[in-house]
Design a protein around this motif. Structure first.
Motif, PDB file in Angstrom:
ATOM      1  N   ASP A  13      30.700 -46.418  23.419  1.00  9.84           N
ATOM      2  CA  ASP A  13      30.863 -47.826  23.054  1.00  9.84           C
ATOM      3  C   ASP A  13      29.935 -48.728  23.851  1.00  9.84           C
ATOM      4  O   ASP A  13      29.561 -49.803  23.394  1.00  9.84           O
ATOM      5  CB  ASP A  13      32.316 -48.266  23.269  1.00  9.84           C
ATOM      6  N   THR A  14      29.570 -48.300  25.046  1.00 10.60           N
ATOM      7  CA  THR A  14      28.725 -49.127  25.922  1.00 10.60           C
ATOM      8  C   THR A  14      27.239 -48.891  25.706  1.00 10.60           C
ATOM      9  O   THR A  14      26.419 -49.514  26.366  1.00 10.60           O
ATOM     10  CB  THR A  14      29.057 -48.829  27.399  1.00 10.60           C
ATOM     11  N   GLU A  15      26.878 -48.011  24.770  1.00  9.20           N
ATOM     12  CA  GLU A  15      25.462 -47.698  24.534  1.00  9.20           C
ATOM     13  C   GLU A  15      24.904 -48.519  23.383  1.00  9.20           C
ATOM     14  O   GLU A  15      25.603 -48.857  22.442  1.00  9.20           O
ATOM     15  CB  GLU A  15      25.289 -46.220  24.183  1.00  9.20           C
ATOM     16  N   ARG A  16      23.614 -48.775  23.493  1.00  7.30           N
ATOM     17  CA  ARG A  16      22.881 -49.462  22.431  1.00  7.30           C
ATOM     18  C   ARG A  16      21.778 -48.526  21.951  1.00  7.30           C
ATOM     19  O   ARG A  16      20.937 -48.082  22.728  1.00  7.30           O
ATOM     20  CB  ARG A  16      22.273 -50.752  22.973  1.00  7.30           C
ATOM     21  N   ARG A  17      21.787 -48.207  20.655  1.00  9.15           N
ATOM     22  CA  ARG A  17      20.761 -47.325  20.101  1.00  9.15           C
ATOM     23  C   ARG A  17      19.434 -48.057  20.045  1.00  9.15           C
ATOM     24  O   ARG A  17      19.343 -49.169  19.545  1.00  9.15           O
ATOM     25  CB  ARG A  17      21.145 -46.850  18.712  1.00  9.15           C
ATOM     26  N   VAL A  18      18.393 -47.402  20.547  1.00 12.75           N
ATOM     27  CA  VAL A  18      17.049 -47.965  20.538  1.00 12.75           C
ATOM     28  C   VAL A  18      16.222 -47.322  19.430  1.00 12.75           C
ATOM     29  O   VAL A  18      15.535 -48.019  18.691  1.00 12.75           O
ATOM     30  CB  VAL A  18      16.367 -47.763  21.914  1.00 12.75           C
ATOM     31  N   THR A  86      19.016 -44.000  23.378  1.00 10.22           N
ATOM     32  CA  THR A  86      19.808 -45.194  23.640  1.00 10.22           C
ATOM     33  C   THR A  86      19.331 -45.810  24.948  1.00 10.22           C
ATOM     34  O   THR A  86      18.442 -45.276  25.601  1.00 10.22           O
ATOM     35  CB  THR A  86      21.312 -44.869  23.742  1.00 10.22           C
ATOM     36  N   ASP A  87      19.947 -46.895  25.330  1.00  6.41           N
ATOM     37  CA  ASP A  87      19.575 -47.524  26.599  1.00  6.41           C
ATOM     38  C   ASP A  87      20.046 -46.712  27.796  1.00  6.41           C
ATOM     39  O   ASP A  87      19.661 -46.997  28.921  1.00  6.41           O
ATOM     40  CB  ASP A  87      20.104 -48.952  26.669  1.00  6.41           C
ATOM     41  N   LYS A  88      20.841 -45.649  27.576  1.00  7.78           N
ATOM     42  CA  LYS A  88      21.360 -44.842  28.681  1.00  7.78           C
ATOM     43  C   LYS A  88      20.952 -43.375  28.646  1.00  7.78           C
ATOM     44  O   LYS A  88      20.971 -42.704  29.665  1.00  7.78           O
ATOM     45  CB  LYS A  88      22.884 -44.915  28.706  1.00  7.78           C
ATOM     46  N   ARG A  89      20.603 -42.835  27.468  1.00 10.68           N
ATOM     47  CA  ARG A  89      20.296 -41.413  27.382  1.00 10.68           C
ATOM     48  C   ARG A  89      19.465 -41.087  26.154  1.00 10.68           C
ATOM     49  O   ARG A  89      19.318 -41.899  25.252  1.00 10.68           O
ATOM     50  CB  ARG A  89      21.577 -40.586  27.373  1.00 10.68           C
ATOM     51  N   MET A  90      18.933 -39.853  26.171  1.00 10.75           N
ATOM     52  CA  MET A  90      18.231 -39.294  25.022  1.00 10.75           C
ATOM     53  C   MET A  90      19.106 -38.169  24.488  1.00 10.75           C
ATOM     54  O   MET A  90      19.648 -37.390  25.265  1.00 10.75           O
ATOM     55  CB  MET A  90      16.880 -38.715  25.439  1.00 10.75           C
ATOM     56  N   MET A  91      19.227 -38.089  23.172  1.00 10.39           N
ATOM     57  CA  MET A  91      20.044 -37.042  22.555  1.00 10.39           C
ATOM     58  C   MET A  91      19.291 -36.426  21.389  1.00 10.39           C
ATOM     59  O   MET A  91      18.470 -37.093  20.758  1.00 10.39           O
ATOM     60  CB  MET A  91      21.344 -37.609  21.989  1.00 10.39           C
ATOM     61  N   MET A  92      19.620 -35.170  21.130  1.00  7.28           N
ATOM     62  CA  MET A  92      19.144 -34.515  19.918  1.00  7.28           C
ATOM     63  C   MET A  92      20.336 -33.781  19.324  1.00  7.28           C
ATOM     64  O   MET A  92      21.017 -33.038  20.025  1.00  7.28           O
ATOM     65  CB  MET A  92      18.025 -33.528  20.228  1.00  7.28           C
ATOM     66  N   THR A  93      20.613 -34.056  18.059  1.00  2.96           N
ATOM     67  CA  THR A  93      21.697 -33.357  17.375  1.00  2.96           C
ATOM     68  C   THR A  93      21.075 -32.388  16.383  1.00  2.96           C
ATOM     69  O   THR A  93      20.159 -32.746  15.643  1.00  2.96           O
ATOM     70  CB  THR A  93      22.640 -34.333  16.646  1.00  2.96           C
ATOM     71  N   THR A  94      21.571 -31.153  16.389  1.00  2.00           N
ATOM     72  CA  THR A  94      21.053 -30.126  15.499  1.00  2.00           C
ATOM     73  C   THR A  94      22.217 -29.345  14.904  1.00  2.00           C
ATOM     74  O   THR A  94      23.327 -29.392  15.420  1.00  2.00           O
ATOM     75  CB  THR A  94      20.139 -29.127  16.250  1.00  2.00           C
ATOM     76  N   GLY A  95      21.938 -28.618  13.848  1.00  4.83           N
ATOM     77  CA  GLY A  95      22.919 -27.694  13.301  1.00  4.83           C
ATOM     78  C   GLY A  95      23.558 -28.157  12.021  1.00  4.83           C
ATOM     79  O   GLY A  95      23.884 -29.325  11.867  1.00  4.83           O
TER      80      GLY A  95
END
Length: 186
Positions: A13-18, A86-95
């Protein structure tokens, strides 16, 4: 029927997608070539065989069907794979069936490198190499990244920030600390 989860569902909830992108279609180029070549071989050999070799022809048609199904799986896997910054992390979703979420905090990034081969310049993709604090992360090399220059700039801004904004923030914090230390005059 199942539906792969949207990558935004993994945001806090506290993240902003960049940024949210999928890999460039060029990563499918070899699979496209391989599928077309295998189908062409299967069809040509099947038509060249005499009718008495119907069993071999059937096997070739089933092989062609398998090649098409494999290609469909590769394309669907590519379609559901997303890279989210996001402003806090990088993610990759796969599958498709089993979802895998790879994550790296933005604060751990120590260096960014970005490369664009000739083909990448022509059709619009690049490779970004992310180095982190002394360890190899799952997201250390992102190949076939579309608009790699824009992604690189956005992550650089998040990691290393605007120097003027950082200086203003630092001076504001210093001023707040001085105000707390100042004795009250009564």
């Amino acid at each position: 029927m199942f539906a792969p989860r949207d990558s935004d569902e993994y945001l806090l909830d506290t993240e902003r997608r960049v940024i949210r992108v999928r890999l460039h279609w060029a990563c499918l180029a070899w699979d496209i070539f391989e599928t077309i070549a295998l189908l062409a071989v299967a069809v040509m050999v099947s038509y060249l065989l005499p009718p008495s070799m119907w069993l071999v022809q059937n096997i070739l048609w089933y092989a062609a069907l398998f090649v098409l199904l494999r290609f469909a799986y590769v394309v669907i896997s590519w379609w559901v794979e997303r890279i989210v910054v996001t402003d806090k992390r990088m993610m990759m979703t796969t599958g498709i069936i089993t979802t895998k979420v790879l994550m790296m905090p933005i604060g751990k990034v120590t260096d960014l490198t970005y490369e664009r081969p000739l083909a990448g310049r022509i059709i619009g993709y690049g490779t970004m190499i992310v180095e982190s604090a002394g360890q190899i992360q799952a997201l250390n090399r992102l190949e076939y990244l579309p608009k790699a220059e824009q992604v690189y700039d956005a992550i650089s801004e998040l990691v290393f920030g605007d120097k003027e904004a950082q200086a203003k923030r630092f001076s504001m914090i210093q001023a707040q600390r001085k105000a707390r230390r100042k004795p009250l005059v009564g």
